[in-house]
Design an enzyme around this catalytic site. Structure first.
Site, PDB file in Angstrom:
ATOM      1  N   PRO A  90       0.810  -1.230   0.000  1.00  0.00           N
ATOM      2  CA  PRO A  90       0.000   0.000   0.000  1.00  0.00           C
ATOM      3  C   PRO A  90       0.837   1.271   0.000  1.00  0.00           C
ATOM      4  CG  PRO A  90      -0.874  -1.572   1.578  1.00  0.00           C
ATOM      5  CD  PRO A  90       0.446  -2.125   1.114  1.00  0.00           C
ATOM      6  N   GLU A 117       0.073  -8.133   8.614  1.00  0.00           N
ATOM      7  CA  GLU A 117       0.178  -6.703   8.878  1.00  0.00           C
ATOM      8  C   GLU A 117       1.183  -5.998   7.977  1.00  0.00           C
ATOM      9  OE1 GLU A 117      -0.622  -3.051  10.553  1.00  0.00           O
ATOM     10  OE2 GLU A 117      -1.703  -4.945  10.762  1.00  0.00           O
ATOM     11  N   ARG A 154      -1.681  -7.847 -21.610  1.00  0.00           N
ATOM     12  CA  ARG A 154      -2.466  -7.468 -22.789  1.00  0.00           C
ATOM     13  C   ARG A 154      -1.692  -6.545 -23.731  1.00  0.00           C
ATOM     14  NH1 ARG A 154      -5.067  -2.696 -22.844  1.00  0.00           N
ATOM     15  NH2 ARG A 154      -6.862  -3.556 -23.946  1.00  0.00           N
ATOM     16  N   ASP A 169      -6.135   2.772 -26.283  1.00  0.00           N
ATOM     17  CA  ASP A 169      -6.854   2.638 -25.022  1.00  0.00           C
ATOM     18  C   ASP A 169      -6.868   3.953 -24.266  1.00  0.00           C
ATOM     19  OD1 ASP A 169      -7.510  -0.020 -25.206  1.00  0.00           O
ATOM     20  OD2 ASP A 169      -5.669  -0.709 -24.251  1.00  0.00           O
TER      21      ASP A 169
END
Length: 245
Positions: A90, A117, A154, A169
């Site tokens: 994160p 954690e 992709r 895209d």
């Protein structure tokens, strides 16, 4: 391309990574993917991979030894390939399309999926990149790794079967993609814009560019702050601003 995933939950990858575009890439031999359970590399009889943090604190931390030995085994198996080792965290750099394009140029990617954690800090010495899927916390890195793998694979040559698809895209061009339509030309009083059916490719391209700018202006104006607008785009954007008012 070869991709290795280090996880405590390898079965999470069995279904999603064998379907759709990823599955076809593997069938064609464009992608080799290996998923390993780093619990198998634990050096204690109970195969524990986590422990309490020194100094106290909530939760458990992943130990460095199992992940180190798992990566070492991959290195021994593929000693000649240059590896990009990606830690799902994160606190990492936010993942975006530019990063997917960068990853797609690599020969070998290794994803480390965390749990509990957090990590023993020494794990970070084993990686080249720390990446986050977004500003939120998941129960583990597995879903984030799947998203990054999908976005990356992709872009590999011959995976989509149409190289223009990836090039146009949303986010690849720096703008959101313009609206698109297919048959029928009219449905429930909603008609396809006439310009798309007149066969004039110059007018169609101009319409697509303007509508791409419009969609970006309305939905993601922040993207325009750093986008290098041409004189034509600046003129179109002024028209859009007036039209939308």
């Amino acid at each position: 391309m070869r991709i290795d995933v280090l996880t405590l939950f390898p079965r999470m990858f069995e279904g999603p990574m064998g379907e759709s575009i990823i599955g076809k890439a593997r069938e064609k031999g464009l992608l080799e993917m290996n998923v390993s359970n780093f619990r198998d590399f634990s050096d204690n009889k109970h195969q524990t991979v986590d422990d309490y943090p020194y100094g106290g604190g909530a939760g458990m931390l992943l130990k460095v030894q199992p992940i180190y030995d798992n990566i070492k085994a991959i290195e021994q198996e593929t000693p000649t390939t240059k590896k990009r080792v990606i830690l799902l965290d994160p606190a990492g750099k936010p993942f975006n399309q530019a990063m997917a394009e960068e990853f797609s140029q690599e020969e070998h990617l290794v994803f480390i999926c965390g749990h509990y954690e957090g990590y023993d800090e020494r794990i970070r010495s084993l990686v080249t990149d720390e990446v986050s899927l977004g500003d939120y916390v998941l129960t583990g890195g597995e879903l984030g790794a799947m998203v990054m793998i999908d976005a990356t694979v992709r872009l590999l040559p011959d995976v989509l079967g149409n190289t223009i698809s990836a090039q146009t895209d949303s986010h690849s061009t720096g703008l959101l993609e313009h609206p698109q339509y297919t048959r029928p030309a009219s449905f429930n009083d909603m008609d396809v814009p006439a310009v798309l059916m007149n066969g004039n490719h110059k007018l169609i391209e101009e319409w697509q560019l303007k509508e791409s700018l419009r969609r970006t202006y309305l939905r993601r104006p922040d993207m325009l702050e750093t986008f290098a607008l041409t004189d034509q785009m600046k003129k179109m954007l002024k028209e859009i601003e007036a039209e939308e008012k």
